[in-house]
Design a protein around this motif. Structure first.
Motif, PDB file in Angstrom:
ATOM      1  N   ASP A   1     -14.771  17.972  33.556  1.00  0.00           N
ATOM      2  CA  ASP A   1     -14.097  17.669  34.802  1.00  0.00           C
ATOM      3  C   ASP A   1     -15.138  17.078  35.843  1.00  0.00           C
ATOM      4  N   ALA A   2     -16.345  17.130  35.472  1.00  0.00           N
ATOM      5  CA  ALA A   2     -17.338  16.620  36.597  1.00  0.00           C
ATOM      6  C   ALA A   2     -17.000  15.171  36.864  1.00  0.00           C
ATOM      7  N   PHE A   3     -17.093  14.794  38.278  1.00  0.00           N
ATOM      8  CA  PHE A   3     -17.050  13.557  38.832  1.00  0.00           C
ATOM      9  C   PHE A   3     -17.677  13.494  40.048  1.00  0.00           C
ATOM     10  N   THR A   4     -18.316  12.339  40.339  1.00  0.00           N
ATOM     11  CA  THR A   4     -19.101  12.141  41.549  1.00  0.00           C
ATOM     12  C   THR A   4     -18.214  11.537  42.552  1.00  0.00           C
ATOM     13  N   TRP A   5     -17.734  12.150  43.435  1.00  0.00           N
ATOM     14  CA  TRP A   5     -16.771  11.559  44.311  1.00  0.00           C
ATOM     15  C   TRP A   5     -17.583  10.998  45.548  1.00  0.00           C
ATOM     16  N   GLY A   6     -18.792  11.013  45.758  1.00  0.00           N
ATOM     17  CA  GLY A   6     -19.633  10.538  46.875  1.00  0.00           C
ATOM     18  C   GLY A   6     -18.823  10.842  48.340  1.00  0.00           C
ATOM     19  N   ARG A   7     -18.848   9.976  49.028  1.00  0.00           N
ATOM     20  CA  ARG A   7     -18.522  10.233  50.489  1.00  0.00           C
ATOM     21  C   ARG A   7     -17.023   9.626  50.579  1.00  0.00           C
ATOM     22  N   HIS A   8     -16.030  10.550  50.152  1.00  0.00           N
ATOM     23  CA  HIS A   8     -14.756  10.139  50.263  1.00  0.00           C
ATOM     24  C   HIS A   8     -14.055  11.204  50.961  1.00  0.00           C
ATOM     25  N   PRO A   9     -13.859  11.353  52.146  1.00  0.00           N
ATOM     26  CA  PRO A   9     -13.368  12.062  53.239  1.00  0.00           C
ATOM     27  C   PRO A   9     -11.788  11.972  53.034  1.00  0.00           C
ATOM     28  N   ARG A  10     -11.051  13.053  52.985  1.00  0.00           N
ATOM     29  CA  ARG A  10      -9.713  12.713  53.023  1.00  0.00           C
ATOM     30  C   ARG A  10      -9.129  12.314  54.384  1.00  0.00           C
ATOM     31  N   PRO A  11      -7.877  11.594  54.331  1.00  0.00           N
ATOM     32  CA  PRO A  11      -7.560  10.918  55.520  1.00  0.00           C
ATOM     33  C   PRO A  11      -7.133  12.014  56.528  1.00  0.00           C
ATOM     34  N   ALA A  12      -6.355  12.944  55.851  1.00  0.00           N
ATOM     35  CA  ALA A  12      -5.671  14.039  56.832  1.00  0.00           C
ATOM     36  C   ALA A  12      -4.875  13.401  58.038  1.00  0.00           C
ATOM     37  N   VAL A  13      -3.979  12.458  57.432  1.00  0.00           N
ATOM     38  CA  VAL A  13      -2.906  11.769  58.559  1.00  0.00           C
ATOM     39  C   VAL A  13      -2.187  12.900  59.156  1.00  0.00           C
ATOM     40  N   PRO A  14      -1.898  13.206  60.255  1.00  0.00           N
ATOM     41  CA  PRO A  14      -0.975  14.060  60.951  1.00  0.00           C
ATOM     42  C   PRO A  14       0.552  13.781  60.502  1.00  0.00           C
ATOM     43  N   TRP A  15       1.316  14.432  60.250  1.00  0.00           N
ATOM     44  CA  TRP A  15       2.867  14.151  59.754  1.00  0.00           C
ATOM     45  C   TRP A  15       3.484  13.255  60.917  1.00  0.00           C
ATOM     46  N   HIS A  16       3.226  13.182  62.159  1.00  0.00           N
ATOM     47  CA  HIS A  16       3.844  12.352  63.035  1.00  0.00           C
ATOM     48  C   HIS A  16       3.514  10.936  62.872  1.00  0.00           C
ATOM     49  N   SER A  17       2.246  10.900  62.527  1.00  0.00           N
ATOM     50  CA  SER A  17       1.787   9.534  62.319  1.00  0.00           C
ATOM     51  C   SER A  17       1.759   8.686  60.867  1.00  0.00           C
ATOM     52  N   THR A  18       2.665   9.698  60.128  1.00  0.00           N
ATOM     53  CA  THR A  18       2.879   9.140  58.441  1.00  0.00           C
ATOM     54  C   THR A  18       3.700   8.064  58.303  1.00  0.00           C
ATOM     55  N   VAL A  19       3.589   7.157  57.462  1.00  0.00           N
ATOM     56  CA  VAL A  19       4.349   6.191  57.064  1.00  0.00           C
ATOM     57  C   VAL A  19       4.170   6.052  55.550  1.00  0.00           C
ATOM     58  N   ILE A  20       5.281   6.215  54.720  1.00  0.00           N
ATOM     59  CA  ILE A  20       5.134   6.310  53.468  1.00  0.00           C
ATOM     60  C   ILE A  20       5.562   5.073  52.468  1.00  0.00           C
ATOM     61  N   TYR A  21       4.977   4.790  51.556  1.00  0.00           N
ATOM     62  CA  TYR A  21       5.077   3.510  50.717  1.00  0.00           C
ATOM     63  C   TYR A  21       5.321   3.733  49.438  1.00  0.00           C
ATOM     64  N   GLU A  22       6.655   4.011  48.775  1.00  0.00           N
ATOM     65  CA  GLU A  22       6.796   4.505  47.460  1.00  0.00           C
ATOM     66  C   GLU A  22       6.551   3.350  46.459  1.00  0.00           C
ATOM     67  N   ALA A  23       5.692   3.680  45.567  1.00  0.00           N
ATOM     68  CA  ALA A  23       5.337   2.441  44.521  1.00  0.00           C
ATOM     69  C   ALA A  23       5.261   3.077  43.239  1.00  0.00           C
ATOM     70  N   HIS A  24       5.178   2.210  42.195  1.00  0.00           N
ATOM     71  CA  HIS A  24       5.139   2.376  40.746  1.00  0.00           C
ATOM     72  C   HIS A  24       3.676   1.898  40.454  1.00  0.00           C
ATOM     73  N   VAL A  25       2.926   2.583  39.776  1.00  0.00           N
ATOM     74  CA  VAL A  25       1.523   2.374  39.232  1.00  0.00           C
ATOM     75  C   VAL A  25       1.515   0.994  38.993  1.00  0.00           C
ATOM     76  N   ARG A  26       2.513   0.784  37.636  1.00  0.00           N
ATOM     77  CA  ARG A  26       2.401  -0.281  36.701  1.00  0.00           C
ATOM     78  C   ARG A  26       3.179  -1.455  37.323  1.00  0.00           C
ATOM     79  N   GLY A  27       4.263  -1.245  38.125  1.00  0.00           N
ATOM     80  CA  GLY A  27       5.251  -2.152  38.516  1.00  0.00           C
ATOM     81  C   GLY A  27       4.790  -2.931  39.851  1.00  0.00           C
ATOM     82  N   LEU A  28       4.048  -2.074  40.692  1.00  0.00           N
ATOM     83  CA  LEU A  28       3.373  -2.708  41.834  1.00  0.00           C
ATOM     84  C   LEU A  28       2.705  -3.735  41.717  1.00  0.00           C
ATOM     85  N   THR A  29       1.750  -3.942  40.718  1.00  0.00           N
ATOM     86  CA  THR A  29       0.736  -5.184  40.347  1.00  0.00           C
ATOM     87  C   THR A  29       1.038  -6.086  39.270  1.00  0.00           C
ATOM     88  N   MET A  30       1.861  -5.807  38.354  1.00  0.00           N
ATOM     89  CA  MET A  30       1.951  -6.522  37.026  1.00  0.00           C
ATOM     90  C   MET A  30       2.155  -7.890  37.404  1.00  0.00           C
TER      91      MET A  30
END
Length: 691
Positions: free
Chosen positions: A142-171
């Motif tokens: 499971d070792a993985f070097t994340w580097g400096r990747h802070p979690r965005p921690a977006v507050p709920w009241h600021s959240t805007v969600i985009y529902e996508a399919h991994v494959r279908g979005l970019t094919m």
């Protein structure tokens, strides 16, 4: 091969730098064999009987096994379906805790524990070996070097969600390198991140990425499972979105890049059922490991499954080991893969106890006390098909829920249906009638007009009925209740008037979504007019039908990216749109929301009861006294509506900040209170008060 007893925890295959510990739960097994394969997964090299069992966990430690080792299990025990047991050691089984899979699933009768054409059906017993045709687990590090990747921690009241399919979005996205399209890495390509940032979304919610299986009936039709709602491994990423060797690393890299861009990642997870189907389904993992523990069985007929999900089976989270598996899986994706939240498919099933759905069930209690999971975003699809399955508003504090009543009301209003303004007022102000209890806030409502299940936004205004013939089920699948309209012609048209009406209604639907209290969720591709040709259930369409068509990007009439960009900016600029509080109307001599007639006066009972109203307007007061009020005008009528702009304390003029349809009179940029404004037909207009 040297074999030591090992330890019962953690479950799965765990490499410690010297060797690998294997642990698997089964309460009713009599013997379990660990089968080791060569790197291709085709040749079995060793078979080891697990030497120890501790409180229903079978385990062994193999000092010579390192990451990359391919393996599976054979589990011995009674084959007695009428008592709920379906052990068959001739079937190689996938480790429920597998974190990487290798090999492809090839359908054959050998995957069934019974003889397919026997007169005794599933009471018969099949001795064929299926090892050649099943994916196998791989030991990982499971070792993985994340580097400096802070979690965005977006507050709920600021959240805007985009529902996508991994494959279908970019094919079909030409500015994504061809070798990355349809993959985890493609989803985080620079051009895609630029698109997300322009839209103003804060989170991407991915359709299932857990390893899943293609149903046999689909394969026989030349189709495949596209959406991914047939999970067979709750810890392993689906291999088709990466490579068997780099799938986990690709996923983690994608998350890191999205986090760098300030975007959260949520997973649509399917813990309510598995891909093994009903009592006539294949034996791939859970069924052959301990059927009576993993699944809800009928109390008086344990040969058969309780089916709360419509898929043939339901996972039994009242069993402590099944609940443990779900919790371990969730923590793995948060701690090891840095996921920020989850959308739980058919979440009512997860909260079922023997007496029915219970918001204090073991599942909710486990989540609520967990120091990791209680801090991520938790979203329920608040229904299943079982008795008492519709539970909108019934989930405990800390949870948000997909609000299908928002979808129904907003669609009905913009279609021009009667008797909608009272319901619309409730929906755009957070659906307090559903969620205002136990100190829950408007963020409990996940507002949406379209999602993967149903029409896209373009199809919602282009088709009056579904067109699912390509699914091979005689157009019987998918909902018939779409609350859609074609506005004159079924499907595509060159008629300019029809196309303009469709554009106006699409714009109105999107604007209503983003101007409403609660958390907006939009379907990927709606901003560019993506169509599925009227198919409202493309679960099996891993092709141009299901993939996002980006050809509308930059094309007049289809491209609404600029509108979405403006709407998300309004949510950021005007906090009263974010649902930080419940609105009550009058507070003494002040209002937090004031509902208005077209004449600019406050609405009364008769106004609310007017069945033929297709117009709703209101003022939202600022959260801070120094802020600006917002006047919001929804006009779903087929004609303009004259509106007298209201007076408001300390407001000298109204500045137009949004118009989905440009008004005929350009002199209405900053009219004074008392001015009559002609609201265009099928439009949304927003004014901000100017001191």
């Amino acid at each position: 091969m040297k074999v030591e007893p090992g330890v019962p925890y953690p479950l799965g295959a765990t490499f410690d730098g010297r060797g690998t510990n294997f642990a698997i739960f089964s309460a009713n097994a009599e013997k379990i064999e660990l089968c080791l394969f060569d790197n291709t997964g085709r040749r079995e090299t060793d078979r080891v009987v697990l030497p120890a069992v501790s409180e229903d966990v079978w385990h062994a430690y193999l000092p010579q096994v390192v990451p990359g080792q391919v393996y599976g299990y054979r589990v011995y025990g009674p084959y007695d379906p009428e008592r709920g047991h379906r052990f068959n050691p001739h079937k190689l089984l996938l480790d429920p805790y597998a974190k990487r899979l290798t090999g492809h699933f090839v359908w054959s009768d050998a995957h069934f524990a019974y003889r397919m054409r026997s007169a005794r059906g599933d009471l018969s017993f099949d001795k064929r070996d299926n090892a050649r045709g099943v994916p196998k687990a791989v030991v990982v590090d499971d070792a993985f070097t994340w580097g400096r990747h802070p979690r965005p921690a977006v507050p709920w009241h600021s959240t805007v969600i985009y529902e996508a399919h991994v494959r279908g979005l970019t094919m079909l996205r030409e500015d994504v390198p061809s070798h990355l399209r349809g993959s985890f890495r493609g989803l985080a390509a620079p051009s895609m991140i630029e698109h997300y940032k322009r839209l103003g979304i804060t989170a991407i919610e991915l359709l299932p990425v857990h390893a899943f299986v293609d149903e046999r009936m689909l394969v026989d039709k030349g189709l495949r499972q596209y959406w991914g709602y047939g999970t067979i491994g709750f810890f392993a990423p689906e291999p088709r979105y990466g490579t068997p060797e780099t799938g986990v690393e690709d996923f983690k890299s994608m998350v890191g890049q999205l986090h760098d861009a300030g975007l959260e990642v949520y997973l649509d997870v399917v813990y309510n059922h598995t891909g093994e189907g009903n009592h006539l389904g294949p034996t791939l993992s859970f069924r052959g490991i301990d059927n009576a523990s993993y699944y809800w069985l009928r109390p008086n007929a344990p040969r058969y499954y309780e089916d709360f999900t419509g898929t043939g089976n339901s996972l039994n989270l009242t069993h402590p080991r099944v609940l443990q598996m779900v919790m371990d899986s969730l923590r793995y994706w948060v701690e090891q893969c840095h996921v920020d939240g989850f959308r739980f498919d058919l979440a009512t099933t997860l909260g079922r106890e023997p007496h029915g759905f219970d918001p204090t069930s073991g599942f909710f209690a486990a989540i609520g006390q967990d120091p990791v999971l209680s801090r991520v975003k938790l979203i329920a699809e608040p229904w299943d098909i079982g008795l008492g399955g519709y539970q909108l508003g019934g989930f405990p504090p800390g949870w948000s829920e997909w609000n299908d009543q928002f979808r129904r009301t907003v669609r009905s209003f913009w279609r021009g249906d009667a008797n909608q303004i009272r319901d619309l007022a409730a929906r755009v102000t957070g659906s307090a009638d559903r969620f205002r209890h136990r100190r829950r806030m408007p963020r409990a409502s996940i507002n949406h007009v379209t999602v993967h299940d149903g029409f896209t936004l373009a199809d919602l205004v282009s088709y009056a009925r579904k067109h699912n013939e390509a699914n091979g089920e005689g157009n019987r699948d998918g909902s018939d209740d779409n609350i859609s309209a074609n506005w004159g012609v079924e499907g595509p048209t060159t008629d300019k008037e029809i196309r303009e009406v469709r554009r106006r209604v699409r714009s109105g639907l999107l604007a209503t979504l983003f101007l409403s209290q609660g958390v907006p969720l939009m379907l990927a591709g709606d901003e560019v007019g993506n169509s599925q040709g009227g198919n409202n259930n493309p679960y099996c369409q891993d092709n141009e039908v299901g993939w996002v068509d980006w050809s509308g990007l930059g094309r007049d009439g289809d491209d609404l990216v600029a509108l979405v960009e403006k709407l998300t900016a309004l949510r950021r600029d005007y906090p009263q749109l974010q649902g930080r509080r419940w609105l009550v109307g009058r507070r003494g001599d002040q209002y937090d929301v004031k509902w208005l007639t077209p004449g600019g006066t406050e609405m009364d009972g008769a106004d609310w009861a007017f069945a033929e109203a297709r117009f709703l307007s209101y003022v939202l007061a600022p959260l801070d006294p120094s802020g600006a009020p917002l006047l919001i005008l929804f006009n779903a009528a087929a004609h303009p509506v004259d509106v007298v702009l209201p007076t408001w304390p300390d407001c000298a003029a109204w500045t137009r900040v949004l118009a989905t349809v440009a008004p005929d009179d350009p002199r209405t940029e900053a009219p004074k209170p008392g001015t009559t404004f002609a609201t265009p037909s099928r439009s949304v207009t927003v004014f901000a008060g100017t001191p």
